[in-house]
Design an enzyme around this catalytic site. Structure first.
Site, PDB file in Angstrom:
ATOM      1  CE  LYS A   1     -26.191  14.994  -8.876  1.00  0.00           C
ATOM      2  NZ  LYS A   1     -27.408  15.143  -8.138  1.00  0.00           N
TER       3      LYS A   1
ATOM      4  CE  LYS B   1     -31.469  16.703  -0.969  1.00  0.00           C
ATOM      5  NZ  LYS B   1     -31.528  16.861  -2.425  1.00  0.00           N
TER       6      LYS B   1
ATOM      7  CE  LYS C   1     -23.392  18.978  -3.081  1.00  0.00           C
ATOM      8  NZ  LYS C   1     -24.740  19.373  -3.539  1.00  0.00           N
TER       9      LYS C   1
HETATM   10  P1  ATP Z   1     -27.459  16.112  -4.103  1.00  0.00           P
HETATM   11  O1  ATP Z   1     -26.395  16.271  -3.076  1.00  0.00           O
HETATM   12  O2  ATP Z   1     -28.297  14.905  -3.927  1.00  0.00           O
HETATM   13  O3  ATP Z   1     -27.005  16.354  -5.486  1.00  0.00           O
HETATM   14  P2  ATP Z   1     -28.217  18.617  -3.203  1.00  0.00           P
HETATM   15  O4  ATP Z   1     -28.457  18.494  -1.749  1.00  0.00           O
HETATM   16  O5  ATP Z   1     -26.998  19.259  -3.707  1.00  0.00           O
HETATM   17  O6  ATP Z   1     -28.479  17.214  -3.820  1.00  0.00           O
HETATM   18  P3  ATP Z   1     -30.579  20.145  -3.390  1.00  0.00           P
HETATM   19  O7  ATP Z   1     -31.251  19.359  -2.377  1.00  0.00           O
HETATM   20  O8  ATP Z   1     -31.480  20.540  -4.464  1.00  0.00           O
HETATM   21  O9  ATP Z   1     -29.370  19.373  -3.961  1.00  0.00           O
HETATM   22  O10 ATP Z   1     -29.867  21.400  -2.753  1.00  0.00           O
HETATM   23  C1  ATP Z   1     -30.656  22.372  -2.184  1.00  0.00           C
HETATM   24  C2  ATP Z   1     -29.851  23.530  -1.680  1.00  0.00           C
HETATM   25  O11 ATP Z   1     -28.938  23.114  -0.674  1.00  0.00           O
HETATM   26  C3  ATP Z   1     -29.011  24.216  -2.762  1.00  0.00           C
HETATM   27  O12 ATP Z   1     -29.104  25.606  -2.556  1.00  0.00           O
HETATM   28  C4  ATP Z   1     -27.645  23.720  -2.490  1.00  0.00           C
HETATM   29  O13 ATP Z   1     -26.664  24.628  -2.919  1.00  0.00           O
HETATM   30  C5  ATP Z   1     -27.642  23.591  -0.979  1.00  0.00           C
HETATM   31  N1  ATP Z   1     -26.666  22.619  -0.524  1.00  0.00           N
HETATM   32  C6  ATP Z   1     -26.692  21.292  -0.772  1.00  0.00           C
HETATM   33  N2  ATP Z   1     -25.635  20.680  -0.201  1.00  0.00           N
HETATM   34  C7  ATP Z   1     -24.922  21.661   0.423  1.00  0.00           C
HETATM   35  C8  ATP Z   1     -23.714  21.678   1.200  1.00  0.00           C
HETATM   36  N3  ATP Z   1     -23.040  20.579   1.430  1.00  0.00           N
HETATM   37  N4  ATP Z   1     -23.284  22.854   1.694  1.00  0.00           N
HETATM   38  C9  ATP Z   1     -23.980  23.991   1.467  1.00  0.00           C
HETATM   39  N5  ATP Z   1     -25.112  24.049   0.736  1.00  0.00           N
HETATM   40  C10 ATP Z   1     -25.586  22.910   0.224  1.00  0.00           C
END
Ligand code: ATP
Ligand code: LTN
Length: 334
Positions: free
Chosen positions: A115, A200, A197
């Site tokens: 980031k 969002k 990955k």
């Molecule tokens: P950003 O992508 O904006 O950094 P994020 O979606 O990774 O945000 P959170 O919303 O806090 O961050 O993630 C919440 C949960 O969802 C965490 O347990 C994270 O590991 C899981 N998660 C997020 N994206 C994925 C993915 N692509 N595959 C599996 N698990 C995910």
């Protein structure tokens, strides 16, 4: 004999609309754990402000994330569902833990490294210390297990190191938490660049499926998902796009890679993609319907997050008081 159920803590940031990655990698697994464990699931709004948020959107999304938790099957009677900013022990605990965390440790967090590349010099200090707030979330409840996607494993391990350090310096205070990563769906990939990955915060909307995406949008995004020119449905690292779609099907239906390979033998990608979209739609449609109903009933949501905050406040204050006492602060009352 100690009959204490093991404690689970996890959370999602209301920093953007939730994706299928959040659903499969986090929420869907939580639903499976709710009977066996004492679970706290939090909407981590304090984490969300590590990047810029529009107040109106943040308010709306915080409630939507809570509604998604419930609509996905987390029962408010069985779990403590709450909003992080309603429980001040998270912020205060984070300050205390900050003083037992090294700059070097935080600098090694891969999420921070990624980031900070994106934001450069104007990155907030909050983004740097965010894993300490996450450690406080977990440690203020003495959580045993933290169900997260793979990307969060390093943060949970840091929480464990900080807990051990505090325990050694004073006396046993915290349970050492462990990451709990489900065998399938721990990393759902970006539909356009299947080597990274699904996120969002990605700019290109074709990269992700949102939990609230309407069926026609899901069909369109899956039909545009990047695959390869081999034309065989095979579970292979050489075909990351196809593998990712297979992983989505596997996580949602419990089928196996072999079954999928057999089903699409000699059939190319068109049918495979169509069926993937329909599988996702079948899973998400009822969730979406329930989310919309819940968002119409703000009184019900309020009742849930108030009850959750009350319970979480009670539990976390006990541990915060213990920390303060060990550190040497004077208690205001005995
Ligand atoms: P950003 O992508 O904006 O950094 P994020 O979606 O990774 O945000 P959170 O919303 O806090 O961050 O993630 C919440 C949960 O969802 C965490 O347990 C994270 O590991 C899981 N998660 C997020 N994206 C994925 C993915 N692509 N595959 C599996 N698990 C995910
Ligand atoms: N940092 C996590 C969200 C999060 C979390 C937590 C997960 C904040 N606090 C405590 C588990 C336990 C993320 O996924 N970005």
């Amino acid at each position: 004999m100690d009959e204490r159920k093991k404690v689970i803590f996890s959370g999602i940031q209301p920093s953007g609309n939730l994706t299928l990655g959040n659903y499969i990698g986090a929420i869907k697994n939580w639903v499976k754990l709710q009977d066996e464990y004492d679970c706290l699931f939090c909407v981590v709004d304090l984490h969300a402000i590590t990047v810029k948020q529009e107040p109106k959107d943040l308010r709306q999304r915080t409630l939507e994330v809570l509604a998604i938790y419930i609509a996905s099957g987390l029962e408010p009677e069985k779990n403590t569902l709450f909003i992080q900013s309603h429980v001040p022990a998270h912020s205060e605990g984070a300050w205390l833990l900050n003083c037992f965390t090294y700059m070097g440790e935080l600098g090694r967090m891969t999420q921070f490294k990624d980031k900070s590349q994106k934001y450069g010099e104007s990155i907030s200090a909050g983004l740097f210390t965010y894993p300490v707030l996450m450690a406080a979330d977990i440690l203020m409840y003495n959580a045993d297990l933290v169900p997260v996607g793979k990307d969060q494993k390093q943060h949970v391990e840091l929480a464990r190191d900080i807990a051990a350090r505090f325990n050694n310096l004073y006396s046993p205070t915290f349970t050492l938490p462990e990451p709990y990563i489900a065998p399938t769906g721990a990393k759902i990939m970006d539909l356009q660049e299947p080597t990274k990955k699904m996120s969002k915060s990605e700019e290109n909307a074709n990269s992700y499926i949102l939990i609230m995406d309407p069926p026609e949008v899901i069909r369109k995004k899956i039909s545009r998902a990047v695959t390869d020119s081999l034309g065989v449905v095979k579970y292979s690292d050489e075909q990351p796009g196809v593998k990712n779609l297979m992983n989505i099907i596997i996580s949602l239906t419990g089928t196996t890679p072999e079954e999928i390979e057999k089903k699409y033998e000699g059939r190319g990608y068109a049918d495979f993609k169509k069926d993937t979209a329909e599988t996702i739609i079948a899973e998400l449609e009822p969730v979406q319907k329930r989310v919309k109903e819940l968002l119409e009933d703000k009184t019900y949501l309020e009742q849930i997050y108030k009850a959750g905050a009350e319970k979480a406040n009670y539990l976390s204050m006990k541990i915060l008081r213990k920390m303060q006492k060990k550190i040497g602060f004077i208690p205001v009352s005995k």
